[in-house]
Structure formats: C-alpha cells, structure tokens
Motif scaffolding. Structure first.
Motif, PDB file in Angstrom:
ATOM      1  N   UNK A 173       0.824  -1.211   0.000  1.00 29.59           N
ATOM      2  CA  UNK A 173       0.000   0.000   0.000  1.00 29.59           C
ATOM      3  C   UNK A 173       0.857   1.260   0.000  1.00 29.59           C
ATOM      4  N   UNK A 174       2.170   1.123  -0.038  1.00 30.51           N
ATOM      5  CA  UNK A 174       3.062   2.283   0.063  1.00 30.51           C
ATOM      6  C   UNK A 174       2.637   3.154   1.240  1.00 30.51           C
ATOM      7  N   UNK A 175       2.637   2.567   2.420  1.00 27.60           N
ATOM      8  CA  UNK A 175       2.130   3.249   3.611  1.00 27.60           C
ATOM      9  C   UNK A 175       2.871   4.552   3.879  1.00 27.60           C
ATOM     10  N   UNK A 176       2.174   5.478   4.495  1.00 35.09           N
ATOM     11  CA  UNK A 176       2.750   6.798   4.773  1.00 35.09           C
ATOM     12  C   UNK A 176       3.055   6.957   6.248  1.00 35.09           C
ATOM     13  N   UNK A 177       2.077   7.408   7.011  1.00 38.28           N
ATOM     14  CA  UNK A 177       2.257   7.520   8.455  1.00 38.28           C
ATOM     15  C   UNK A 177       2.762   8.885   8.872  1.00 38.28           C
ATOM     16  N   UNK A 180       6.404  10.605   7.430  1.00 35.37           N
ATOM     17  CA  UNK A 180       6.699  10.642   5.993  1.00 35.37           C
ATOM     18  C   UNK A 180       7.253  11.990   5.566  1.00 35.37           C
ATOM     19  N   UNK A 182       9.554  13.671   6.827  1.00 31.98           N
ATOM     20  CA  UNK A 182      11.011  13.629   6.808  1.00 31.98           C
ATOM     21  C   UNK A 182      11.571  12.444   6.040  1.00 31.98           C
ATOM     22  N   UNK A 183      10.969  11.282   6.229  1.00 31.85           N
ATOM     23  CA  UNK A 183      11.613  10.065   5.727  1.00 31.85           C
ATOM     24  C   UNK A 183      10.960   9.512   4.459  1.00 31.85           C
ATOM     25  N   UNK A 185       7.479   8.082   2.172  1.00 31.15           N
ATOM     26  CA  UNK A 185       6.568   6.962   2.381  1.00 31.15           C
ATOM     27  C   UNK A 185       7.369   5.658   2.321  1.00 31.15           C
ATOM     28  N   UNK A 406      -1.572  14.964   8.101  1.00 29.66           N
ATOM     29  CA  UNK A 406      -0.145  15.185   7.908  1.00 29.66           C
ATOM     30  C   UNK A 406       0.085  16.434   7.075  1.00 29.66           C
ATOM     31  N   UNK A 409       2.935  16.862   4.553  1.00 30.52           N
ATOM     32  CA  UNK A 409       2.859  16.166   3.252  1.00 30.52           C
ATOM     33  C   UNK A 409       1.670  16.624   2.423  1.00 30.52           C
ATOM     34  N   UNK A 411      -1.255  15.924   3.220  1.00 28.13           N
ATOM     35  CA  UNK A 411      -2.164  14.776   3.329  1.00 28.13           C
ATOM     36  C   UNK A 411      -3.140  15.013   4.476  1.00 28.13           C
ATOM     37  N   UNK A 451      -4.420   9.510  -0.626  1.00 25.89           N
ATOM     38  CA  UNK A 451      -3.030   9.912  -0.435  1.00 25.89           C
ATOM     39  C   UNK A 451      -2.177   8.777   0.073  1.00 25.89           C
ATOM     40  N   UNK A 452      -2.706   8.028   1.067  1.00 27.24           N
ATOM     41  CA  UNK A 452      -1.867   6.976   1.634  1.00 27.24           C
ATOM     42  C   UNK A 452      -2.586   5.647   1.815  1.00 27.24           C
ATOM     43  N   UNK A 453      -3.895   5.604   1.782  1.00 30.61           N
ATOM     44  CA  UNK A 453      -4.598   4.338   2.050  1.00 30.61           C
ATOM     45  C   UNK A 453      -4.742   3.461   0.816  1.00 30.61           C
TER      46      UNK A 453
ATOM     47  N   UNK B 210       3.285  15.004  -2.308  1.00 28.89           N
ATOM     48  CA  UNK B 210       4.222  14.131  -1.595  1.00 28.89           C
ATOM     49  C   UNK B 210       3.634  12.745  -1.403  1.00 28.89           C
ATOM     50  N   UNK B 211       2.345  12.663  -1.406  1.00 32.24           N
ATOM     51  CA  UNK B 211       1.684  11.379  -1.179  1.00 32.24           C
ATOM     52  C   UNK B 211       0.554  11.235  -2.178  1.00 32.24           C
ATOM     53  N   UNK B 213      -1.448   7.685  -3.474  1.00 33.43           N
ATOM     54  CA  UNK B 213      -1.544   6.239  -3.654  1.00 33.43           C
ATOM     55  C   UNK B 213      -2.772   5.853  -4.475  1.00 33.43           C
TER      56      UNK B 213
END
Lengths: 505, 505
Positions: A173-177, A180, A182-183, A185, A406, A409, A411, A451-453, B210-211, B213
């Motif tokens: 799923x290319x998770x974000x959290x 993201x 800084x680091x 996804x 977030x 991002x 998001x 965006x991330x789900x 940035x995100x 999905x």
C-alpha cells in the motif's frame, strides 16, 4: 462510516466463478496440490477459523473463500501461485489485515482464495555497515522498528496499526504515516524486493543498494500495487541513524493558512529535523477528550486549530529544544501561532501524541463520519479545507467538519461527522454525494483522492472519475502486462471488468 | 578508455531500415509532416549542423541520422511522436548530450531520428509554499539549482555536467551525483512527470504531491528508463530547505575498510547533516595534481586513502564545525582516520573539491583507463576494491588501480589505468576481459554493474550476463507493454533483437 459492498458486476466482471461449485474438482485441482506444498498447518478450510481474515476492522467488507493458504517460505509461495496460475484461481494476498480500503478482503462469493504471509516472519539478515535489514513479508512493522532500535538504528515507518500490520502489506500500500514528511513513504525505505510473480516465478530483487541504474527499477512497480501485480515475499529495507534528541510541541494556530505559513518558516529554520507536523481542528480535541479520560487539553484556552510538531536530530536535547523554541517564537511574532507548549518529558510528549491518536477513535464513537484520505499541494491545504467545509455545510446543514492529518505532506484526513444527534443511517446514505463534493474539490486543486490508504475496493469506482483516460489506459496496460489472466487480487485497484477483452481470468 | 561501437546486429536486430533509402518517401511521410508541426526552426537536416548531437563527449559513439527535431512545446513533441508512431520511425530522445553510456547517441545507420528537448526550456511554475518547481525537460540542471537558490530553496541534484545537462536527461538516467547520500538520486526528487508516450499521447502526471496512492505510481516507470518507454517532457520537482551552514573536510584514512568504519560512526553522530562522503585513492591525488597546477595536496604527508566529507544543516557554521570536528576526533581516536583538515573558508572548501573534480580529468590525461561505475553494499566496498585490485594486478601486471567515488552510497568509480608508459591501444584491447573480471566480482558481492550512469549502449551486452532470466523477461515485458513497436530509443537499455518476435519495429 461504513461502506457498501460494491456489486459483483463492477468489482469482478462477468467472469467470476464459484470455486466450490464442483467440490471434487476444487479438491483435486486446487486444495490437494496446495496442501501437498504447504502441509496441513499451511491451510485453513474451516469457515469459522478463517472468519477473522474475511472481515476488515473498520469497514464492513465481508469476504467468503473456500481456502486460506499460509505458505512458510518463498518457495512454497511460488509453488502455490503456480498452482493458482495453472488452474486460473484468483488470489487475494493478505498481510496483517489492517488496511482501510478492502484491498486485503476477498469478495463474498467463493471465487478466490486468500494467501496470507503471516507464517513468513523471519528477519533474514541485518547488515549494520550497509544500514539495511532484509525481512520476510510477514514480519510485523513493530518488530522491524524494535530490531532496528536494538541495533542503534531507526526504521522510521510509523503508523497506527504498527503492532499488527505486516511489512509486505505496508509496501503493497506504500504506507505513509506520521514521519513521511522527513523520511518519505514506505517506497523511499526500500532497497530491494523479492516478489512471486503471477505465473509463480520468483523475482529475486533483494539488492541492498542505494544506487542501481542497471535497467528499469522493477521494484517500484510492486510498491503500492496492492498485490495486483504479484506478491511481495521479502524486502531489503533501509535503516537510518537513530536520532539522539527529540522534542515535541503542541501549538495553537488561527487557521490552516497560518499553519501552512508557519510550516514554511519552520522548514527554513529547522530543516530536516522536522519529522512530524500534524494539523488538527478543535473538534478533534473535543471528541478525543470526550471519549478518552486520559486526554487533556494541554493549553489553557480554546483555539480553532492546532499543530503537533516533532523534531529530532543528532544534537543534544537542549540544543534541539532551543532551536525549536526559536522557530516557535518566530511564529508567535509573525502571528502564525497564538499559543503553544513544549513537552518537558517523555510522558508529556506521549500525552500530546495521545490527542492525535485519540482523534480517529473519538470520531468513531461520535457517529457516522465520512472518511477521506486526500492530498493536495501544501499551498492548497487551506483552500481545500475552506471550500470543502463551505460546500458540505451548504448542502448538509449541521454536518461537522473534521480535518486533521499530515500537514507537512499535504495529506489531510478530512472526515466530516454527521450532525449531532442525527440518524446515523440517514447520514450514511449521503456518502456518495459527500465523497463527490469533497473529491471534486481535491481534483480541482490538483490533489489525490487517496493519499496513503490506496484504492482497494473503497475507491475503485471513484478513481476513474478523476484520472485521465490516458492514465487509466496505462494502469490497465501495466496490469495486463504482468498479470494477463487477472488472478492477482482481481477487482482491487482496477475494476476486473474493464481489463482488455479476452484477458480476464 | 574509448569504447567500440556495438555491432548493428546486436544493437538493433535485423529489422533496421535506412530511412534515407527512399528520400522522396522520407520527405513525404516523415520530414514534411514534422516540419509542418515544429516549423523550420525546429528541424536540422544539415549533417554538419547536427554533428555535435551525433557524438558523445567521452566515448566514441558516432551516430548518423537524417533529421534532428527540436519541438518547442509538449504538444509539438506529441505530434512529432505521433508521426513517428504512424510511420514506424525510431526516435532517439536527447537532452544535453552529456551521458556516459551512449543512451542519447543515435546508431550510425540513418535508421533513426533524434528528437531533442533543447528548445523546451521554460520554468513553468514555482510554488514556494509547496516547495515544488515545474520545469520543461530541456531546462539545464544548473538553471534549476540557481532558480531554487534565488528563492531560498535547494535543488540538491548536483553532478559534473550540471552546466549543460538537462533535467529530462537527468531523470531518464536517474542521475546520482555527489549529494545522493543525503538527498537520494534524481528519482527521490520527483513529485510528478509529464510524458509523451510512444503512440504520441500525452500523459499529464504533473502532480505536486508528496503522497498519492491512487493507483500505480506510473512516473517511476519512466525515471531511469533512458527514453525507451516514452519522452519525459516536463517534471514537478521537490525543493528543499537551503542549508544555512556547511563545512568541508579532507581526511586521510588507512584503507577502504577504515573509511567504511568511520562512515558508520559518522552517520550515527552527524546523521542527515552528511551530504557527501567521497572516497579517493592516493593515485587520484597524484594524477589530479600532476595534470592541474591549481590542485595541491592539502595534507603535509602522503597517505593511501582519502575522504572528502561535506556536512550541511540549518544550525550555525560554528555549531556544525564543532559537530564535525568531534566526529573527526572520534575517528582519529579509533584509528579510522590518521590526518585531516577542515576548510576554514569557501575558497579552501573549493580547493578541496577541486581534487575530487580533477580526478577524472587527470585520469584521462594519464592514458587508457577502464571505467566502471559500480555499486555494492557499503559493507562490501573494501572487499570489492581488494578483490578487484588483486585479480587485475595478477592478470595485468603494471595496471594501476584507481578507485574513487561516492562511498556513502556504495557507488565506486573503479577506473584502473593502463601501466605507466604502456601502449594505449594494446591496453584498450583488454577492455572486455577487464570489464568481466571487475563485474563478476561486483555481481558476486550483490552489486550493480551500473550504479548511476545507466546501461545505454555501453553495458547492453553485459547486463544480461548478470541479471536473472526472470528479471530480463520482466524488463522486456515492460518495454513491450509501453512501446510494442520499439520506436523509443531502440537498442538502448535492452537489445532490440531480443524483444518478443513480431514486435520489433
């Protein structure tokens, strides 16, 4: 907000077949050969025993399959997929079953089998001089985080489900959290992958390299593909230096626009040390506090918007805190911030994080909500929230806007709640219209409706509304290229019915 | 070391046709329709005028084409590609023509046309609140760096050719450079792409997110694809905070093993502030000093190995330098470093960088060298250098080992030089054997035979030796999927002859 099951005709096309229609043939061609590969411990055929894997923890997807397979090794996984390829048996890959879009849930018609990575849970190798760790797909995210930390390293992927989600699912799923900003996804943390392809071949791309331009970067295709192009069976992940200092602040800001303005200033002065910038509407605090006795408002007066900010680096706590305070003072001077507090202990920092973490649960207990996981350019976040609030409040008086997420991002989890005391089931019926109002605004602002789900089953109808014909054609081409018989998680990400004629399984 | 032209039969298969064999047909079907799209200023048919685009600056690729096209807009590019698709005319996309593998050079047989992005050089938009910049593919890298800097932002991609390479080419080769350790390769800096597909359709994926999905991350397919799947016409790039302080050090270390050991220590104490860690063998200094009067040895005594280290962050110069010095002292105490100097001015820092930058030129003037752009896990760098040196010195007495490059990424430019005073042309004839010795060791250690330069034509035969059949099959599938008639840069990255039967153009 629960979500209705898509109709079978959209989700799977007209080619679905009930694997159990001929039980003897199912046993002979599928179950027995698979059992011979994975052993008795590797199969579940009892409907009650497999029930936890048929449902999602948030939405009301209800799957029904005749078989759950749990290979213990990549070789077993490859042999199982080869049997499915030979018999044209659709596969639903499943990790920790913590997804939010139904990508890991089978359809409810016995047309598929579930293949779970839960028994593939070895940490294969940790290479500290290379800052990489190689793990099976079924390793739980928190285990990777803890293994990294025990070796003086950081694996920065961090999200609510980290205690039960598996890395294979995170990558699919290319998770974000929450880090993201800084680091990056999950994609940014992958050096190499091992994948079982839809024909049962194993692709060994487990390279621990930061740079490799020897041809197409094939791993990128499988990250975020939701298991529709193959099954990720292992990954070589990048580890990072463990920060030596961190500081956490909870800030009040007049509006999303001032929040974005402060973020811009903070990036310039704090740079890469910013790991988290989470935006929250006042209502997030209200429902979090209302439904969780351990959560308190950390500021003496009420404000409309808040930011949870975390910074981390290799300096000392005092130096980092001074740096953070200076960015906060600049924000107060500039009118971008109106109040704030910096945690003076790990306990205080945890208390601030509880506000953010209590927000989804508070919403759930408050009634029907409409969940949107959208992103827009950071420069458009304020406009998005303003326009979406305006459009929804005009159409649905009493609906309570509820934005958090977030900010760093772009998001935003934009989850408006039903009117207070309203009839939840009536509000649920508004879902398609609410989605369209919100997502039309997102699309107009150049954003993404997920965006991330991911798409899974939840957004499968909607995504075609917002993507160009060219882009949908490219996605279908890629799917057809790697999974021409559509046995890999059919009806997820792409509708099964709309693959090229003659290729649907 | 110059490189022999691959034979036409390998590079292009048996299907090559001379576009000029029927001049009237060429004019009617290709040249005139293209001229009608791009205008007189958009075409070059004069052989002398196009000569600079037929040759590479380092290797001896010699192309010959009847037409160079220079579209001014994406729409013109799409119309040109559509004409080529209709007439089955192979296209060689070309940017700044600074590549090191012949990916941008046409073959020498009038079988292709060159399509250059040089007139597509607009900066389309800069969005400071979103930290993104959107540019045409033909914008020169240095222009992007300078535009970012003028707006208080950093665009960190940085490499020797930055004054003339174009961003479209940088993305098509997934360029690395001297700051990839911290900021990643070009891939990590892309938010969105616009691509003209091989059928002439435009894919608008210029999202500043940035995100995202919402489906397969299609931009990843084109980054690093060397123009074989489509032509990148624009990109939305990520901008970063401009560091407020930087410090540069030149360090002596006993061996690659001690260098890796110090790097591990330094990452823990300096974290993300490390932007550059370049390893250099003593011989790099010797030839740089010998051939460039402005380069001096910055240390009082000779050492075997050196590191050029740069750190940058948002603190003050004094704080950062103190942080760096403390990491150097720890290295001296631990025996990983034996001497070193920290630049006390921008001029001194520039002088230290000149050593690194003078290394390739010094080598070139020294005689025939064998250029390898390899990567291995950082934990294997020392073993790689030791084994490669040993194997080559045994087989070719007098050959001078010559390792330098991006230690922080495991990316070593390993360019052994001919024996001093030897006959260059004799040494050149050893090239295939030298390549195989070096690349076999790389492969054994889990590395890549082309870390940042790509395959192009230079490595096209070799890459198949080191990749699995499964991986080659996946690469060919992807190529066939997006470019079924093989008109996009045929004979680069993948051999033309080995596409599926019936699909070669």
């Amino acid at each position: 907000m629960t979500t209705a099951e898509p109709t079978a005709s959209i989700a799977q096309g007209a080619t679905t077949r009930d694997l159990t229609a001929d039980p003897a043939r199912f046993a002979r061609e599928i179950l027995d050969p698979i059992r011979a590969v994975v052993g008795e411990r590797g199969v579940i055929t009892d409907r009650a025993a497999m029930q936890p894997m048929m449902v999602a923890w948030r939405d009301n997807w209800n799957g029904r399959v005749p078989l759950v397979v749990m290979p213990a090794t990549t070789e077993q996984m490859a042999a199982v997929v080869a049997i499915c390829a030979r018999t044209n048996t659709p596969i639903v890959p499943q990790g920790g079953n913590t997804g939010l879009t139904g990508a890991g849930q089978p359809h409810g018609d016995d047309s598929e089998i579930v293949v779970s990575t839960r028994r593939m849970n070895r940490i294969r190798e940790i290479d500290l001089a290379n800052d990489t760790i190689t793990v099976d797909a079924g390793v739980v995210l928190q285990v990777i985080q803890e293994t990294a930390r025990a070796n003086g390293r950081l694996f920065p992927l961090s999200l609510g489900a980290e205690g039960s989600c598996q890395i294979g699912g995170n990558l699919s799923t290319n998770a974000g959290g929450v880090q993201a900003l800084r680091y990056g996804t999950a994609r940014a943390l992958v050096a190499g992958l091992e994948v079982v392809l839809p024909d049962g071949q194993i692709w060994d791309g487990l390279r621990g390299l930061r740079k490799d331009n020897a041809g197409y970067d094939l791993k990128q295709i499988f990250i975020g593909a939701e298991g529709t192009l193959g099954i990720i069976t292992a990954a070589t992940l990048k580890l990072l230096p463990l920060p030596k200092a961190s500081a956490t602040a909870f800030l009040a800001t007049p509006s999303p626009a001032t929040a974005v303005s402060w973020l811009r200033r903070a990036k310039s002065s704090l740079g890469d040390s910013i790991t988290t910038v989470e935006l929250m509407e006042r209502r997030c605090l209200d429902v979090a506090i209302k439904h969780n006795a351990s959560i308190r408002d950390p500021l003496p007066t009420r404000h409309d918007w808040y930011l949870l900010v975390e910074v981390a680096d290799q300096s000392t706590h005092d130096a980092l805190e001074a740096h953070l305070l200076s960015a906060l003072e600049a924000g107060l001077d500039g009118g971008e911030l109106v109040d704030g507090t910096v945690a003076s202990s790990a306990e205080q920092a945890a208390a601030l994080w509880r506000i953010r973490e209590g927000t989804p649960e508070g919403q759930r207990l408050e009634g029907a909500s409409y969940k949107h996981d959208v992103s827009v350019p950071i420069s458009k976040v304020a406009q998005f929230i303003e326009e979406a609030n305006g459009a929804l409040e005009t159409r649905f008086p009493g609906l309570r806007s509820f934005a958090f997420g977030h900010l760093g991002d772009g998001n935003i989890h934009y989850n408006p709640l039903q009117a207070e005391g309203g009839d939840g089931s009536v509000w649920q019926s508004y879902l398609p219209e609410v989605n369209q109002i919100v997502h039309d605004i997102v699309a107009k602002l150049g954003g993404s409706i997920t965006a991330e789900h991911g798409i899974g089953r939840l957004r499968i109808g909607e995504v075609e509304r917002y993507k160009s014909d060219v882009e949908m054609m490219m996605m279908r081409k890629l799917k057809n290229c790697f999974d021409p018989y559509n046995i890999m998680n059919p009806g997820k990400l792409l509708t099964r019915a709309r693959l090229s004629p003659g290729t649907a399984g």
